[in-house]
Design a protein around this motif. Structure first.
Motif, PDB file in Angstrom:
ATOM      1  N   ARG A  30      -6.593  16.909  -0.388  1.00  0.00           N
ATOM      2  CA  ARG A  30      -6.154  16.325  -1.733  1.00  0.00           C
ATOM      3  C   ARG A  30      -5.127  15.275  -0.996  1.00  0.00           C
ATOM      4  N   ILE A  31      -5.019  14.118  -1.498  1.00  0.00           N
ATOM      5  CA  ILE A  31      -4.204  13.045  -1.047  1.00  0.00           C
ATOM      6  C   ILE A  31      -3.557  12.392  -2.150  1.00  0.00           C
ATOM      7  N   THR A  32      -2.208  12.159  -1.777  1.00  0.00           N
ATOM      8  CA  THR A  32      -1.064  11.593  -2.873  1.00  0.00           C
ATOM      9  C   THR A  32      -0.458  10.573  -2.470  1.00  0.00           C
ATOM     10  N   ARG A  33       0.239   9.718  -3.361  1.00  0.00           N
ATOM     11  CA  ARG A  33       0.793   8.554  -2.571  1.00  0.00           C
ATOM     12  C   ARG A  33       2.131   8.532  -3.070  1.00  0.00           C
ATOM     13  N   ALA A  34       2.891   7.821  -2.454  1.00  0.00           N
ATOM     14  CA  ALA A  34       4.413   7.411  -2.759  1.00  0.00           C
ATOM     15  C   ALA A  34       4.630   5.934  -2.358  1.00  0.00           C
ATOM     16  N   THR A  35       5.402   5.191  -2.859  1.00  0.00           N
ATOM     17  CA  THR A  35       5.765   3.919  -2.516  1.00  0.00           C
ATOM     18  C   THR A  35       7.244   3.605  -2.218  1.00  0.00           C
ATOM     19  N   SER A  36       7.984   4.947  -1.848  1.00  0.00           N
ATOM     20  CA  SER A  36       9.248   4.623  -1.628  1.00  0.00           C
ATOM     21  C   SER A  36       9.528   6.061  -0.940  1.00  0.00           C
ATOM     22  N   GLY A  37      10.834   6.117  -0.190  1.00  0.00           N
ATOM     23  CA  GLY A  37      11.431   7.149   0.578  1.00  0.00           C
ATOM     24  C   GLY A  37      12.077   8.024  -0.513  1.00  0.00           C
ATOM     25  N   ASP A  38      12.470   7.885  -1.649  1.00  0.00           N
ATOM     26  CA  ASP A  38      12.905   8.537  -2.758  1.00  0.00           C
ATOM     27  C   ASP A  38      11.783   9.181  -3.306  1.00  0.00           C
ATOM     28  N   GLU A  39      10.686   8.567  -3.835  1.00  0.00           N
ATOM     29  CA  GLU A  39       9.509   9.255  -4.222  1.00  0.00           C
ATOM     30  C   GLU A  39       8.885  10.181  -3.310  1.00  0.00           C
ATOM     31  N   ALA A  40       8.966   9.937  -1.997  1.00  0.00           N
ATOM     32  CA  ALA A  40       8.409  11.000  -1.190  1.00  0.00           C
ATOM     33  C   ALA A  40       9.223  12.253  -1.171  1.00  0.00           C
ATOM     34  N   LEU A  41      10.619  12.066  -1.165  1.00  0.00           N
ATOM     35  CA  LEU A  41      11.299  13.060  -1.090  1.00  0.00           C
ATOM     36  C   LEU A  41      11.260  14.204  -2.291  1.00  0.00           C
ATOM     37  N   GLN A  43       8.413  14.373  -4.225  1.00  0.00           N
ATOM     38  CA  GLN A  43       7.094  15.075  -4.116  1.00  0.00           C
ATOM     39  C   GLN A  43       7.146  16.220  -3.123  1.00  0.00           C
ATOM     40  N   VAL A  44       7.725  16.029  -2.207  1.00  0.00           N
ATOM     41  CA  VAL A  44       7.786  17.002  -1.113  1.00  0.00           C
ATOM     42  C   VAL A  44       8.758  18.280  -1.560  1.00  0.00           C
ATOM     43  N   LEU A  45       9.781  18.183  -2.361  1.00  0.00           N
ATOM     44  CA  LEU A  45      10.510  19.173  -2.788  1.00  0.00           C
ATOM     45  C   LEU A  45      10.103  19.632  -3.937  1.00  0.00           C
ATOM     46  N   ARG A  71      14.228  17.839   7.718  1.00  0.00           N
ATOM     47  CA  ARG A  71      14.754  18.593   8.760  1.00  0.00           C
ATOM     48  C   ARG A  71      15.856  19.521   8.629  1.00  0.00           C
ATOM     49  N   ARG A  72      16.524  19.057   7.428  1.00  0.00           N
ATOM     50  CA  ARG A  72      17.754  19.843   7.337  1.00  0.00           C
ATOM     51  C   ARG A  72      17.559  21.066   6.142  1.00  0.00           C
ATOM     52  N   LEU A  73      16.406  20.867   5.657  1.00  0.00           N
ATOM     53  CA  LEU A  73      16.017  22.170   4.685  1.00  0.00           C
ATOM     54  C   LEU A  73      14.950  22.988   5.302  1.00  0.00           C
ATOM     55  N   GLU A  74      15.246  24.340   5.026  1.00  0.00           N
ATOM     56  CA  GLU A  74      14.400  25.220   5.911  1.00  0.00           C
ATOM     57  C   GLU A  74      13.016  25.248   5.243  1.00  0.00           C
ATOM     58  N   GLN A  75      12.585  24.932   3.801  1.00  0.00           N
ATOM     59  CA  GLN A  75      11.577  24.971   3.300  1.00  0.00           C
ATOM     60  C   GLN A  75      10.642  23.798   3.732  1.00  0.00           C
ATOM     61  N   THR A  76      11.330  22.692   4.307  1.00  0.00           N
ATOM     62  CA  THR A  76      10.513  21.463   4.633  1.00  0.00           C
ATOM     63  C   THR A  76      10.697  21.076   6.070  1.00  0.00           C
ATOM     64  N   GLN A  77      11.472  21.931   6.826  1.00  0.00           N
ATOM     65  CA  GLN A  77      11.576  21.546   8.244  1.00  0.00           C
ATOM     66  C   GLN A  77      10.336  21.508   9.152  1.00  0.00           C
ATOM     67  N   HIS A  78       9.300  22.171   8.701  1.00  0.00           N
ATOM     68  CA  HIS A  78       8.251  22.302   9.684  1.00  0.00           C
ATOM     69  C   HIS A  78       6.918  21.523   9.137  1.00  0.00           C
ATOM     70  N   ILE A  79       7.123  20.713   7.971  1.00  0.00           N
ATOM     71  CA  ILE A  79       6.117  19.735   7.575  1.00  0.00           C
ATOM     72  C   ILE A  79       5.707  19.010   8.664  1.00  0.00           C
ATOM     73  N   PRO A  80       4.535  18.733   9.196  1.00  0.00           N
ATOM     74  CA  PRO A  80       4.363  17.565  10.006  1.00  0.00           C
ATOM     75  C   PRO A  80       4.399  16.432   9.498  1.00  0.00           C
ATOM     76  N   VAL A  81       4.859  15.335  10.315  1.00  0.00           N
ATOM     77  CA  VAL A  81       5.092  14.060   9.951  1.00  0.00           C
ATOM     78  C   VAL A  81       4.502  13.010  10.805  1.00  0.00           C
ATOM     79  N   ILE A  82       3.730  12.104  10.420  1.00  0.00           N
ATOM     80  CA  ILE A  82       3.356  11.144  11.328  1.00  0.00           C
ATOM     81  C   ILE A  82       3.920   9.776  10.964  1.00  0.00           C
ATOM     82  N   LEU A  83       4.750   9.214  11.696  1.00  0.00           N
ATOM     83  CA  LEU A  83       5.321   7.754  11.223  1.00  0.00           C
ATOM     84  C   LEU A  83       4.447   6.650  11.458  1.00  0.00           C
TER      85      LEU A  83
END
Length: 177
Positions: A30-41, A43-45, A71-83
């Motif tokens: 499944r792929i979802t989209r976000a168009t801003s950093g705020d929106e991405a945060l 969705q991840v949270l 990276r500051r939050l325990e529940q999200t610090q290990h999610i892989p990120v490709i920039l």
């Protein structure tokens, strides 16, 4: 991570999102989209994100800001990120990105096969990591549930192993026969 964990693609340009979605669709996740950093945060949270493909430079909250927060939050610090970056090689950006623990920094335009391969590997590795963490928690709960420390609880310690063969201790000296 639930089996329906998504790949979140984040870019402020719709055409880039469309291209990324087409590149990653053959993976079957499944792929979802976000168009801003705020929106991405947001969705991840909310959870269920197994990997981010994230543009570095966006108006408002940048890709690097998103990674710093995750990276500051325990529940999200290990999610892989490709920039992703479209501004060419930049040593400072590279050092900052890898210092924050991103999995990779990819230049635009992306090589579709290379990106798909990286995403497949990172997504699968993260799923295995999360499954191992869940199994570890379940085993700890099971051991604690056995009532460790109560008189009726079985002894869950591993007994010391004894050496069944006699071994000499010290230098051998020849004996007369």
């Amino acid at each position: 991570m639930p089996p329906d964990a998504r790949i979140l693609i984040v870019d402020d340009h719709q055409d880039t999102l469309y291209a990324l979605e087409n590149v990653l669709a053959p993976l079957g996740h499944r792929i979802t989209r976000a168009t801003s950093g705020d929106e991405a945060l947001k969705q991840v949270l909310r959870g269920r994100v197994g990997l981010l493909v994230l543009d570095v430079r966006m108006p408002g909250v940048s890709g690097l800001d998103v990674v710093r927060y995750l990276r500051r939050l325990e529940q999200t610090q290990h999610i892989p990120v490709i920039l992703l970056t479209g501004f060419g090689p930049d040593q400072e950006l590279t050092a900052t990105a890898f210092g924050l623990g991103v999995a990779d920094l990819v230049m635009k335009p992306v090589d579709p096969l290379a990106l798909r391969t990286k995403v497949r590997y990172l997504y699968d590795a993260h799923q295995r990591y999360v499954a191992l963490q869940e199994e570890t928690r379940a085993l700890r709960a099971r051991v604690e549930g056995l009532g460790a420390g109560t008189p009726d609880a079985p002894d869950t310690r591993v007994p010391p192993q004894r050496d069944t063969e006699a071994r000499p201790t010290g230098p051998r000296t020849p004996t007369a026969t």
